[in-house]
Design a protein around this motif. Sequence first.
Motif, short mmCIF file in Angstrom:
data_model
loop_
_atom_site.label_atom_id
_atom_site.label_comp_id
_atom_site.label_asym_id
_atom_site.label_seq_id
_atom_site.Cartn_x
_atom_site.Cartn_y
_atom_site.Cartn_z
N GLN A 1 69.68 46.02 45.00
CA GLN A 1 70.34 45.73 43.70
C GLN A 1 69.48 44.59 42.94
N VAL A 2 69.16 44.88 41.60
CA VAL A 2 68.26 43.84 40.89
C VAL A 2 69.13 42.64 40.45
N GLN A 3 68.59 41.65 40.50
CA GLN A 3 69.32 40.61 40.07
C GLN A 3 68.39 39.69 39.18
N LEU A 4 68.80 39.03 38.02
CA LEU A 4 67.93 38.28 37.41
C LEU A 4 68.70 37.01 37.06
N VAL A 5 68.35 35.72 37.39
CA VAL A 5 69.28 34.52 37.25
C VAL A 5 68.52 33.75 36.45
N GLU A 6 68.93 33.45 35.32
CA GLU A 6 68.30 32.58 34.17
C GLU A 6 68.75 30.95 34.38
N SER A 7 67.95 30.33 34.22
CA SER A 7 68.41 28.82 34.02
C SER A 7 67.50 27.88 32.97
N GLY A 8 68.05 26.86 32.65
CA GLY A 8 67.26 25.86 31.84
C GLY A 8 67.56 25.96 30.39
N GLY A 9 68.72 26.61 30.07
CA GLY A 9 69.31 26.55 28.86
C GLY A 9 69.87 25.13 28.58
N GLY A 10 70.36 24.83 27.30
CA GLY A 10 71.13 23.59 27.24
C GLY A 10 71.15 23.27 25.64
N LEU A 11 71.39 22.05 25.40
CA LEU A 11 71.52 21.43 23.90
C LEU A 11 70.12 20.61 23.93
N VAL A 12 69.54 20.80 22.67
CA VAL A 12 68.38 19.96 22.29
C VAL A 12 68.32 19.70 20.78
N THR A 99 60.67 47.28 32.29
CA THR A 99 60.56 48.57 33.04
C THR A 99 60.68 48.37 34.44
N PRO A 100 61.37 49.64 35.04
CA PRO A 100 61.34 50.96 34.85
C PRO A 100 62.27 51.13 33.84
N PHE A 101 63.33 50.51 33.96
CA PHE A 101 64.61 50.68 33.06
C PHE A 101 65.06 49.27 32.77
N PRO A 102 65.70 49.13 31.74
CA PRO A 102 66.17 47.65 31.34
C PRO A 102 67.40 47.21 32.34
N TRP A 103 67.24 45.90 32.78
CA TRP A 103 68.11 45.31 33.59
C TRP A 103 68.24 44.00 33.05
N TRP A 104 69.45 43.35 32.59
CA TRP A 104 69.66 42.10 32.22
C TRP A 104 70.26 41.17 33.14
N GLY A 105 69.79 39.84 32.61
CA GLY A 105 70.41 38.85 33.42
C GLY A 105 71.72 38.49 32.46
N GLN A 106 72.49 37.48 33.01
CA GLN A 106 73.76 36.94 32.78
C GLN A 106 73.58 36.17 31.29
N GLY A 107 72.68 35.65 30.84
CA GLY A 107 72.38 34.75 29.63
C GLY A 107 72.47 33.47 30.00
N THR A 108 71.44 32.68 29.08
CA THR A 108 71.85 31.15 29.13
C THR A 108 71.96 30.70 27.61
N GLN A 109 72.79 29.90 27.27
CA GLN A 109 73.03 29.23 26.06
C GLN A 109 71.78 28.28 25.74
N VAL A 110 71.50 28.40 24.71
CA VAL A 110 70.40 27.35 24.15
C VAL A 110 70.87 27.19 22.64
N THR A 111 71.30 25.69 22.45
CA THR A 111 71.79 25.31 21.18
C THR A 111 70.73 24.08 20.73
N VAL A 112 70.39 24.45 19.63
CA VAL A 112 69.43 23.57 18.77
C VAL A 112 70.31 22.70 17.79
N SER A 113 70.50 21.31 17.79
CA SER A 113 71.14 20.61 16.85
C SER A 113 70.14 19.86 15.75
N SER A 114 71.12 20.02 14.82
CA SER A 114 70.02 19.16 13.29
C SER A 114 70.62 17.81 13.25
#
Length: 114
Positions: A1-12, A99-114
């Motif tokens: 089972q492929v697993q992709l675990v994202e990290s590092g997102g946040g508010l900047v 490749t060899p076929f698309p497999w996705w992680g769960q996503g991580t939110q990035v928010t850029v505030s002005s």
Amino acid sequence: QVQLVESGGGLVQVGGSLRLSCAASGTIFSINAMGWYRQAPGKQRELVASITGGGSTNYADSVKGRFTISRDNAKNTVYLQMNSLKPEDTAVYYCCRVTPFPWWGQGTQVTVSS
């Protein structure tokens, strides 16, 4: 089972930096092309950057010169260094094994505030 675990997102704040990481398992990482995609509210998911197993890279025009994709095959990890962030970079960022076929992680939110 492929697993992709994202990290590092946040508010900047505008002009700031973030580094996203994606740790892969269950796949022969060193030969996989990997990518970072993003999806903003109400918009389609779009390619941000990709990198082949050999290290060749490709970027969306909107991020060229600001974002850098890289990989560490010893750690089965792909990175996205994001500098000079803009409000329009706000989105959920997804890691993808292309490749060899698309497999996705769960996503991580990035928010850029002005």
